[in-house]
Design an enzyme around this catalytic site. Structure first.
Site, short mmCIF file in Angstrom:
data_model
loop_
_atom_site.label_atom_id
_atom_site.label_comp_id
_atom_site.label_asym_id
_atom_site.label_seq_id
_atom_site.Cartn_x
_atom_site.Cartn_y
_atom_site.Cartn_z
N PHE A 196 44.51 42.33 55.00
CA PHE A 196 44.55 43.29 53.88
C PHE A 196 45.51 42.87 52.77
CE2 PHE A 196 43.13 45.53 57.64
CZ PHE A 196 41.97 46.13 57.18
N GLU A 255 46.45 39.30 46.57
CA GLU A 255 46.98 38.12 45.89
C GLU A 255 48.09 38.58 44.93
OE1 GLU A 255 43.90 35.61 44.26
OE2 GLU A 255 42.72 35.86 46.08
N GLY A 309 38.15 42.76 39.45
CA GLY A 309 37.58 41.42 39.68
C GLY A 309 38.19 40.83 40.93
N CYS A 338 37.35 39.32 46.10
CA CYS A 338 37.08 40.23 47.21
C CYS A 338 36.27 41.46 46.84
CB CYS A 338 38.40 40.60 47.87
SG CYS A 338 39.11 39.11 48.58
P1 NAD Z 1 39.58 30.17 49.70
O1 NAD Z 1 38.35 29.64 49.10
O2 NAD Z 1 40.85 30.18 48.91
O3 NAD Z 1 39.90 29.41 51.07
C1 NAD Z 1 38.94 29.03 51.99
C2 NAD Z 1 39.27 27.62 52.46
O4 NAD Z 1 38.43 27.27 53.55
C3 NAD Z 1 39.07 26.55 51.39
O5 NAD Z 1 40.27 25.85 51.18
C4 NAD Z 1 37.98 25.64 51.98
O6 NAD Z 1 38.15 24.28 51.64
C5 NAD Z 1 38.16 25.88 53.47
N1 NAD Z 1 37.01 25.53 54.29
C6 NAD Z 1 35.71 25.84 54.10
N2 NAD Z 1 34.95 25.32 55.09
C7 NAD Z 1 35.79 24.68 55.93
C8 NAD Z 1 35.61 23.94 57.12
N3 NAD Z 1 34.39 23.77 57.67
N4 NAD Z 1 36.69 23.40 57.71
C9 NAD Z 1 37.92 23.56 57.19
N5 NAD Z 1 38.15 24.25 56.06
C10 NAD Z 1 37.10 24.81 55.44
O7 NAD Z 1 39.24 31.68 50.14
P2 NAD Z 1 40.25 32.87 50.44
O8 NAD Z 1 40.51 33.62 49.19
O9 NAD Z 1 41.38 32.39 51.25
O10 NAD Z 1 39.31 33.81 51.32
C11 NAD Z 1 38.96 33.45 52.63
C12 NAD Z 1 38.39 34.66 53.35
O11 NAD Z 1 39.41 35.67 53.47
C13 NAD Z 1 37.23 35.33 52.61
O12 NAD Z 1 36.33 35.84 53.55
C14 NAD Z 1 37.90 36.47 51.86
O13 NAD Z 1 37.04 37.55 51.59
C15 NAD Z 1 38.96 36.89 52.87
N6 NAD Z 1 40.12 37.56 52.28
C16 NAD Z 1 40.66 37.07 51.12
C17 NAD Z 1 41.78 37.69 50.58
C18 NAD Z 1 42.39 37.19 49.30
O14 NAD Z 1 43.29 37.85 48.77
N7 NAD Z 1 41.98 36.04 48.76
C19 NAD Z 1 42.37 38.79 51.24
C20 NAD Z 1 41.79 39.24 52.43
C21 NAD Z 1 40.66 38.62 52.94
C1 UGA Z 2 42.17 43.42 47.36
C2 UGA Z 2 42.73 44.50 48.29
O1 UGA Z 2 43.68 45.29 47.57
C3 UGA Z 2 43.40 43.89 49.51
O2 UGA Z 2 43.83 44.91 50.40
C4 UGA Z 2 42.38 42.98 50.23
O3 UGA Z 2 42.99 42.32 51.32
C5 UGA Z 2 41.84 41.95 49.26
O4 UGA Z 2 41.26 42.61 48.11
C6 UGA Z 2 40.77 41.14 49.91
O5 UGA Z 2 40.06 41.60 50.75
O6 UGA Z 2 40.71 39.98 49.53
P1 UGA Z 2 43.18 41.71 45.59
O7 UGA Z 2 41.76 41.50 45.22
O8 UGA Z 2 44.05 40.55 45.84
O9 UGA Z 2 43.26 42.63 46.90
O10 UGA Z 2 43.91 42.55 44.43
P2 UGA Z 2 43.98 44.10 44.04
O11 UGA Z 2 45.38 44.41 43.71
O12 UGA Z 2 43.31 44.97 45.00
O13 UGA Z 2 43.15 44.12 42.66
C7 UGA Z 2 41.77 43.87 42.64
C8 UGA Z 2 41.22 44.15 41.25
O14 UGA Z 2 41.26 45.55 40.95
C9 UGA Z 2 42.00 43.46 40.12
O15 UGA Z 2 41.10 42.97 39.16
C10 UGA Z 2 42.85 44.57 39.54
O16 UGA Z 2 43.16 44.37 38.18
C11 UGA Z 2 41.93 45.78 39.71
N1 UGA Z 2 42.66 47.07 39.80
C12 UGA Z 2 43.44 47.34 40.87
C13 UGA Z 2 42.50 48.01 38.79
O17 UGA Z 2 41.77 47.78 37.80
N2 UGA Z 2 43.14 49.21 38.89
C14 UGA Z 2 43.93 49.52 39.96
O18 UGA Z 2 44.48 50.64 40.00
C15 UGA Z 2 44.08 48.55 40.98
#
Ligand code: NAD
Ligand code: UGA
Length: 435
Positions: free
Chosen positions: A152, A155, A257, A260
């Site tokens: 959860f 970024e 945006g 996620c």
């Molecule tokens: P990302 O693209 O930054 O990272 C994924 C990584 O996996 C990449 O570096 C890619 O090269 C690597 N990869 C892909 N296939 C591979 C393989 N076969 N072997 C080894 N490495 C491999 O993506 P992310 O933002 O870290 O998101 C990853 C997952 O976590 C997604 O499902 C996303 O929805 C979830 N998630 C993301 C966030 C977030 O804030 N970014 C928060 C919670 C959950």
């Molecule tokens: C979101 C969730 O908040 C995390 O809990 C979750 O783990 C993550 O997605 C995920 O699954 O990857 P994140 O996308 O990093 O996190 O950032 P948020 O702070 O949630 O913002 C998402 C978007 O909503 C941004 O574009 C932000 O500008 C917008 N936002 C957020 C608004 O426009 N208004 C708000 O009040 C809050």
């Protein structure tokens, strides 16, 4: 404990670094060799506050290692976290081919018991598919368990969020898996929700969908405020005081945006449809989020009349502050919309410009916010970076051709901006601060 992280992106790297920080032995794998080369030198390929220091500290303490082959993690770690990307397909469904590839590779290398944990955000029943996939290659079921431990973190505050979660969700199907995961999270004080894998998977999709719905809702309310002369800041404050609503995620802006919300809503909606439960609310949330971006573009063109050959300064490109992430950033659609009307864009972002340069060639990139404002017909704030809140607006006004300010994130005081002589436009706000 010995932990393997497969996929070292925004989630994998933070998870790996934080588990190492807590004293575990962690090996982070990625098939992108450039990333691994950088990481071995202690350099993160992404911008996330505090991450570089944490990586370097744990590499030095010999608790954090990097590798390019999954085999190395399977050999050395008892708990393996799948953190690979799950991007959207054209029809909105989650593309789970990365998860499948990783599952196969783990199976090929299984020699002793391993717990395989989904941390990537995946649709319900993915855990079953991972289990089936591994079993096809490695039929000895006693050699592995599959579990779900959705993440959860946000970024920009990822390390803080990981180390201080509101709750820890553990979706497990065996006592052994439950015991291992409880042990791993023993030092955390957050409530632990131990449930079945499918429920854990749904908790993640439903949580993101609910938060995005809240944002879409307040954005529509902000348009009503614009249309009627009410003030969204006061409206959101008044709503948020009700503990059943809560103040979080009620900030009106240019639309949500990131990697996620847009993809997770689409995937949840597709999955619901497949399950025979149409989820129209989510479709409406996604549509309304697209409308919000168009609404902002319309605001600009209503105020400037013709956009052709007018220069618009853009402050902020990343989808939110404190990250360099441009995936599904509202700035992309907004810049494209303005360029379609033949506006000229000059932009600045504290971290996202290298990534933005690969998306937009026809944008002039400035070295700071002041340069982005020079000789512009209007200035638009698209991301609420702290440094923009502290800008010297008097200086900005002098640099601009015309003092027209579009505050897409409601960061400035409307009364002050207008006192300085700006034609100030925000999202659902009144001229005067009334609180
Ligand atoms: P990302 O693209 O930054 O990272 C994924 C990584 O996996 C990449 O570096 C890619 O090269 C690597 N990869 C892909 N296939 C591979 C393989 N076969 N072997 C080894 N490495 C491999 O993506 P992310 O933002 O870290 O998101 C990853 C997952 O976590 C997604 O499902 C996303 O929805 C979830 N998630 C993301 C966030 C977030 O804030 N970014 C928060 C919670 C959950
Ligand atoms: C979101 C969730 O908040 C995390 O809990 C979750 O783990 C993550 O997605 C995920 O699954 O990857 P994140 O996308 O990093 O996190 O950032 P948020 O702070 O949630 O913002 C998402 C978007 O909503 C941004 O574009 C932000 O500008 C917008 N936002 C957020 C608004 O426009 N208004 C708000 O009040 C809050």
């Amino acid at each position: 404990m010995k932990i393997g992280i497969i996929g070292s992106g925004y989630v994998g790297l933070v998870t790996g670094a934080c588990f190492a920080h807590l004293g575990n032995q962690v090996i982070c794998v990625d098939n992108n060799l450039e990333k691994i080369t950088l990481l071995k030198k202690g350099k993160p390929p992404i911008y996330e506050p505090g991450l570089e220091e944490m990586l370097q500290e744990n590499i030095k303490r010999k608790r954090l290692f990097f590798a390019s082959r999954i085999e190395q993690a399977v050999k050395n770690a008892e708990v393996l976290f799948i953190c690979v990307n799950t991007p959207p397909k054209e029809n909105g469904e989650a593309d789970l081919s990365y998860v499948e590839n990783v599952s196969r590779e783990i199976a090929r290398n299984l020699k002793e018991y391993r717990l395989i944990v989904e941390k990537s955000t995946v649709p319900v029943q993915t855990g079953e598919w991972i289990h089936k996939t591994i079993k096809l290659i490695q039929p000895r079921e006693s050699l592995f368990d599959v579990a779900s431990n959705p993440e959860f973190l946000r970024e920009g505050s990822a390390i803080h969020d990981f180390l201080n979660p509101d709750r820890i969700i553990l979706g497990v199907s065996s006592a052994r898996a439950g015991k291992l995961l409880r042990q791993l999270y023993a030092s955390f004080s957050a409530p632990l929700v131990v449930t079945d894998i499918k429920s854990a998977e749904i908790i993640k999709h439903a949580s993101n969908s609910f938060l995005a719905t809240k944002i879409a809702f307040i954005n529509v309310v902000s348009r009503i405020c614009d249309a009627t002369g009410a003030d969204i800041e006061n409206v959101a404050y008044g709503m948020g005081l009700d503990p059943r609503i809560g103040p979080g995620f009620l900030k009106a802006g240019i639309g949500f945006g990131g990697f996620c919300f847009p993809k997770d809503l689409a995937a949840f909606e597709r999955m619901a449809e497949k399950a025979g439960v149409p989820f129209g609310i989510l479709r409406e949330v996604l549509n309304s989020n697209e409308e919000q971006k168009k609404y902002f573009i319309q605001k600009v063109s209503n105020a400037l009349w013709n956009l052709r050959n007018k220069t618009i300064g853009v402050l902020g490109l990343s989808f939110k502050p404190n990250t360099d992430d441009m995936r599904f950033a509202p700035s992309i659609d907004i810049i494209q919309g303005l360029q379609r009307e033949e506006a000229l864009i000059q932009a600045y972002d504290p971290q996202a410009m290298p990534k933005c340069k690969t998306i937009f060639k026809k944008v002039k990139y400035a070295k700071d916010a002041y340069q982005a404002a020079e000789h512009t017909d209007a200035l638009a704030v698209l991301t609420e970076w702290d440094e923009f809140k502290k800008l010297d607006l008097k200086r900005i006004k002098k640099l601009m051709r015309n003092p027209i300010l579009f505050d897409g994130r409601n960061i400035f005081d409307p009364a002050e901006a207008r006192k300085l002589g700006f034609h100030y436009y925000a999202m659902g706000r009144k001229l005067r601060r009334t609180r």
